[in-house]
Write a protein that holds these residues in place. Sequence first.
Motif, PDB file in Angstrom:
ATOM      1  N   PHE A 153      -2.028   1.880   8.416  1.00 52.55           N
ATOM      2  CA  PHE A 153      -1.804   0.789   7.462  1.00 52.55           C
ATOM      3  C   PHE A 153      -0.872  -0.240   8.097  1.00 52.55           C
ATOM      4  CE2 PHE A 153       0.170  -1.321   3.812  1.00 52.55           C
ATOM      5  CZ  PHE A 153      -0.929  -1.546   2.991  1.00 52.55           C
ATOM      6  N   ILE A 154      -1.354  -1.455   8.290  1.00 56.28           N
ATOM      7  CA  ILE A 154      -0.554  -2.510   8.911  1.00 56.28           C
ATOM      8  C   ILE A 154       0.313  -3.165   7.834  1.00 56.28           C
ATOM      9  CG2 ILE A 154      -0.587  -4.581  10.335  1.00 56.28           C
ATOM     10  CD1 ILE A 154      -1.837  -2.097  11.630  1.00 56.28           C
ATOM     11  N   THR A 155       1.616  -3.188   8.085  1.00 52.89           N
ATOM     12  CA  THR A 155       2.563  -3.660   7.086  1.00 52.89           C
ATOM     13  C   THR A 155       3.029  -5.077   7.373  1.00 52.89           C
ATOM     14  OG1 THR A 155       3.357  -1.380   6.895  1.00 52.89           O
ATOM     15  CG2 THR A 155       4.687  -3.075   5.855  1.00 52.89           C
ATOM     16  N   GLY A 156       3.096  -5.883   6.319  1.00 50.37           N
ATOM     17  CA  GLY A 156       3.630  -7.236   6.398  1.00 50.37           C
ATOM     18  C   GLY A 156       4.427  -7.523   5.149  1.00 50.37           C
ATOM     19  N   LYS A 157       4.913  -8.743   5.043  1.00 51.89           N
ATOM     20  CA  LYS A 157       5.739  -9.104   3.887  1.00 51.89           C
ATOM     21  C   LYS A 157       4.988  -8.928   2.578  1.00 51.89           C
ATOM     22  CE  LYS A 157       8.803 -12.740   2.179  1.00 51.89           C
ATOM     23  NZ  LYS A 157       9.310 -14.116   2.382  1.00 51.89           N
ATOM     24  N   SER A 158       3.681  -9.162   2.598  1.00 52.62           N
ATOM     25  CA  SER A 158       2.904  -9.133   1.355  1.00 52.62           C
ATOM     26  C   SER A 158       2.674  -7.726   0.810  1.00 52.62           C
ATOM     27  CB  SER A 158       1.545  -9.815   1.562  1.00 52.62           C
ATOM     28  OG  SER A 158       0.779  -9.110   2.529  1.00 52.62           O
ATOM     29  N   ASN A 159       2.826  -6.695   1.650  1.00 53.50           N
ATOM     30  CA  ASN A 159       2.521  -5.329   1.182  1.00 53.50           C
ATOM     31  C   ASN A 159       3.621  -4.323   1.481  1.00 53.50           C
ATOM     32  OD1 ASN A 159       2.278  -4.731   3.932  1.00 53.50           O
ATOM     33  ND2 ASN A 159       0.047  -4.894   3.917  1.00 53.50           N
ATOM     34  N   GLU A 160       4.789  -4.778   1.955  1.00 54.58           N
ATOM     35  CA  GLU A 160       5.821  -3.833   2.396  1.00 54.58           C
ATOM     36  C   GLU A 160       6.393  -3.012   1.239  1.00 54.58           C
ATOM     37  OE1 GLU A 160       8.844  -6.034   4.379  1.00 54.58           O
ATOM     38  OE2 GLU A 160       9.268  -7.374   2.690  1.00 54.58           O
ATOM     39  N   LEU A 161       6.551  -3.625   0.057  1.00 54.74           N
ATOM     40  CA  LEU A 161       7.072  -2.869  -1.083  1.00 54.74           C
ATOM     41  C   LEU A 161       6.095  -1.775  -1.492  1.00 54.74           C
ATOM     42  CD1 LEU A 161       8.977  -2.305  -3.455  1.00 54.74           C
ATOM     43  CD2 LEU A 161       7.789  -4.097  -4.739  1.00 54.74           C
ATOM     44  N   ALA A 162       4.816  -2.116  -1.572  1.00 52.00           N
ATOM     45  CA  ALA A 162       3.809  -1.140  -1.992  1.00 52.00           C
ATOM     46  C   ALA A 162       3.747   0.032  -1.010  1.00 52.00           C
ATOM     47  CB  ALA A 162       2.444  -1.808  -2.106  1.00 52.00           C
ATOM     48  N   ARG A 163       3.791  -0.259   0.301  1.00 54.09           N
ATOM     49  CA  ARG A 163       3.745   0.818   1.290  1.00 54.09           C
ATOM     50  C   ARG A 163       4.986   1.697   1.207  1.00 54.09           C
ATOM     51  NH1 ARG A 163       5.417   2.841   5.984  1.00 54.09           N
ATOM     52  NH2 ARG A 163       3.860   3.736   7.419  1.00 54.09           N
ATOM     53  N   ALA A 164       6.165   1.080   1.070  1.00 54.44           N
ATOM     54  CA  ALA A 164       7.407   1.852   0.988  1.00 54.44           C
ATOM     55  C   ALA A 164       7.410   2.760  -0.235  1.00 54.44           C
ATOM     56  CB  ALA A 164       8.603   0.907   0.956  1.00 54.44           C
ATOM     57  N   ALA A 165       6.931   2.241  -1.361  1.00 47.29           N
ATOM     58  CA  ALA A 165       6.877   3.051  -2.582  1.00 47.29           C
ATOM     59  C   ALA A 165       5.886   4.198  -2.438  1.00 47.29           C
ATOM     60  CB  ALA A 165       6.480   2.166  -3.766  1.00 47.29           C
ATOM     61  N   ALA A 166       4.725   3.911  -1.842  1.00 45.68           N
ATOM     62  CA  ALA A 166       3.715   4.951  -1.644  1.00 45.68           C
ATOM     63  C   ALA A 166       4.237   6.050  -0.731  1.00 45.68           C
ATOM     64  CB  ALA A 166       2.447   4.333  -1.051  1.00 45.68           C
ATOM     65  N   VAL A 175       9.192  14.571  -8.230  1.00 47.87           N
ATOM     66  CA  VAL A 175       8.571  13.361  -8.753  1.00 47.87           C
ATOM     67  C   VAL A 175       9.615  12.256  -8.799  1.00 47.87           C
ATOM     68  CG1 VAL A 175       7.470  12.310 -10.762  1.00 47.87           C
ATOM     69  CG2 VAL A 175       6.864  14.630 -10.083  1.00 47.87           C
ATOM     70  N   THR A 176       9.343  11.144  -8.129  1.00 44.34           N
ATOM     71  CA  THR A 176      10.309  10.046  -8.065  1.00 44.34           C
ATOM     72  C   THR A 176       9.967   8.944  -9.051  1.00 44.34           C
ATOM     73  OG1 THR A 176       9.039   9.260  -6.156  1.00 44.34           O
ATOM     74  CG2 THR A 176      11.061  10.433  -5.696  1.00 44.34           C
ATOM     75  N   TYR A 177       8.849   8.278  -8.835  1.00 39.07           N
ATOM     76  CA  TYR A 177       8.408   7.223  -9.749  1.00 39.07           C
ATOM     77  C   TYR A 177       7.164   7.727 -10.469  1.00 39.07           C
ATOM     78  CZ  TYR A 177      11.056   4.700  -6.170  1.00 39.07           C
ATOM     79  OH  TYR A 177      12.012   4.305  -5.275  1.00 39.07           O
ATOM     80  N   ASN A 178       7.210   7.752 -11.797  1.00 43.58           N
ATOM     81  CA  ASN A 178       6.061   8.279 -12.524  1.00 43.58           C
ATOM     82  C   ASN A 178       5.732   7.404 -13.734  1.00 43.58           C
ATOM     83  OD1 ASN A 178       4.103  10.228 -12.313  1.00 43.58           O
ATOM     84  ND2 ASN A 178       5.138  11.689 -13.626  1.00 43.58           N
ATOM     85  N   PRO A 179       4.610   6.690 -13.673  1.00 44.37           N
ATOM     86  CA  PRO A 179       3.666   6.683 -12.550  1.00 44.37           C
ATOM     87  C   PRO A 179       4.058   5.650 -11.494  1.00 44.37           C
ATOM     88  CG  PRO A 179       2.822   5.272 -14.276  1.00 44.37           C
ATOM     89  CD  PRO A 179       4.125   5.844 -14.804  1.00 44.37           C
ATOM     90  N   LEU A 180       3.440   5.761 -10.328  1.00 46.89           N
ATOM     91  CA  LEU A 180       3.460   4.670  -9.357  1.00 46.89           C
ATOM     92  C   LEU A 180       2.208   3.850  -9.619  1.00 46.89           C
ATOM     93  CD1 LEU A 180       4.397   3.145  -6.829  1.00 46.89           C
ATOM     94  CD2 LEU A 180       3.117   4.805  -5.465  1.00 46.89           C
ATOM     95  N   PHE A 181       2.393   2.566  -9.904  1.00 45.53           N
ATOM     96  CA  PHE A 181       1.252   1.692 -10.207  1.00 45.53           C
ATOM     97  C   PHE A 181       1.141   0.641  -9.113  1.00 45.53           C
ATOM     98  CE2 PHE A 181      -1.223  -1.651 -12.081  1.00 45.53           C
ATOM     99  CZ  PHE A 181      -2.090  -1.017 -12.969  1.00 45.53           C
ATOM    100  N   LEU A 182       0.021   0.659  -8.387  1.00 48.04           N
ATOM    101  CA  LEU A 182      -0.240  -0.309  -7.321  1.00 48.04           C
ATOM    102  C   LEU A 182      -1.277  -1.307  -7.807  1.00 48.04           C
ATOM    103  CD1 LEU A 182      -0.680   2.253  -4.379  1.00 48.04           C
ATOM    104  CD2 LEU A 182       1.397   0.986  -4.944  1.00 48.04           C
ATOM    105  N   TYR A 183      -1.006  -2.602  -7.617  1.00 47.63           N
ATOM    106  CA  TYR A 183      -2.018  -3.568  -8.034  1.00 47.63           C
ATOM    107  C   TYR A 183      -2.093  -4.732  -7.054  1.00 47.63           C
ATOM    108  CZ  TYR A 183       1.407  -6.964  -9.867  1.00 47.63           C
ATOM    109  OH  TYR A 183       2.418  -7.890  -9.992  1.00 47.63           O
ATOM    110  N   GLY A 184      -3.265  -5.349  -7.035  1.00 48.56           N
ATOM    111  CA  GLY A 184      -3.518  -6.482  -6.152  1.00 48.56           C
ATOM    112  C   GLY A 184      -4.998  -6.815  -6.171  1.00 48.56           C
ATOM    113  N   GLY A 185      -5.365  -7.863  -5.465  1.00 50.30           N
ATOM    114  CA  GLY A 185      -6.750  -8.291  -5.422  1.00 50.30           C
ATOM    115  C   GLY A 185      -7.639  -7.350  -4.632  1.00 50.30           C
ATOM    116  N   VAL A 186      -8.924  -7.682  -4.594  1.00 51.21           N
ATOM    117  CA  VAL A 186      -9.914  -6.852  -3.901  1.00 51.21           C
ATOM    118  C   VAL A 186      -9.648  -6.872  -2.393  1.00 51.21           C
ATOM    119  CG1 VAL A 186     -12.366  -6.614  -3.384  1.00 51.21           C
ATOM    120  CG2 VAL A 186     -11.634  -7.270  -5.674  1.00 51.21           C
TER     121      VAL A 186
END
Length: 480
Positions: A153-166, A175-186
């Motif tokens: 998974f290539i990380t950049g500014k646009s997805n760094e939070l989502a990757r770190a949380a995942a 269990v840390t974050y419940n639920p973890l909700f990831l969202y974004g475009g196609v």
Amino acid sequence: MADLPAPTAGEPLDAQWQRVRARLRVSFGDAAFNSWLKPVVLADEGLAQDGDVHLAVPTRFMRDWVANHYSERLREIWRLENAAVRRVVIHVRPTGATQAPQAKVAAANEAMPAVPRVMTSDRGAPAMQVREMDDVERELSAPLDPRFTFDSFITGKSNELARAAALRVAESPTVTYNPLFLYGGVGLGKTHLMHAIGWHIRQRFPERRVVYLSAEKFMYQFIRALRFKDTMAFKEQFRSVDVLMIDDIQFIAGKESTQEEFFHTFNALCDQNRQIIVSGDRSPSDLEGIEERMRSRLGWGLVADIHPTDFELRLSILQAKAEKNGLTNIPQDVLEFLARRITSNVRELEGALNRISAYASLVGKPVTVASAQEVLQDLLRANDRKVTIEEIQKRVAEHYSIRFADMHSPRRARAVARPRQVAMYLAKQLTSRSLPEIGRKFGGRDHTTVMHAVRKIEELREIDAAFAEDIDLLRRKLES
């Protein structure tokens, strides 16, 4: 209560148990008895010396339900039959080779397979070692793609939070974050991250049962359970998992019965401190056709968004893909050309690279920017769709419930001025128009007014996460 034979001293325990069952049916009625108490059987241990009578049920879920709702009455009735009974102990045990679906779940609960299996990457080298899936995982879960890992998974500014949380969720023993909700475009990486979480947990915590499936498949599983009158097995299966991952939750919008069942599954897993990970195309608060209580639950934990990619991230993705697949015949200027021209999503970007590579291999000609333009004509045309300032003004006016005419009016009330600034900002981001041209489209305003609007929106994005989310949602709608 109907008259029942009195207990006989020294009689077999089986006979006492049959009378206990008869009393239970009378006490709770046929419906409750058939659903919850009929599957209960006398365990092999029978009545122990310490006064414990041992019973067995086919599933963990059923054991918990019977223990919570019927154990006290069970003990009272047993003591009427046999004064030596001190306590009732309920075990989880499959009922034999021809088990019901619930019993199959219990069997898997009692003996999780421990034999590891070596997964290989798409180059054939060993990538990770995970255990084989058990029966429940095989029945419920969609297969995980071995290409989709955290390493790829290539990380950049646009997805760094989502990757770190995942990654935090995948590495945490609790269990840390419940639920973890990831969202974004196609095509921005939601599914990649969910597969990466699944692989990482199966490798790091092999004892955990991980199920990944789309919301569509969850709905079809539920419909099938209703059709075959097997909802108990459905509930037991989903409540027996340790990590439940649901992709594209927006699919169940408007499907009330499926939402109802998912709501109860969600609550049951949360109560048992099991991890839930959900993805969608927009934030929980913006999910249309989803009940308010469900939107509220989805926003309980951590909500992480994946923004559209910028040029640097797209170029990094292309370089990594080319290196991984050994595409040494793709020049750097071609990669840069693709990163600039294909901005919609990562899937199309990777697809374009594959097409160019196939062209070079099959035709035997060197890859150049000109040949790339020729091969990718249709894709480039689609990505060149121009968003007009008028479209932006209409969409922003609808979003903020103001009149389209307010975009051109001299009104300076905040309720009008802020949406107008948002429209100016998006016009600067999504069109090639100059600042003076943009100003003219907003009632003949000066270019310095547009500059001020752009700076103001950028400042607000930095300090107000909800506002930034609003802007990203508008941008995705305009680009789609």
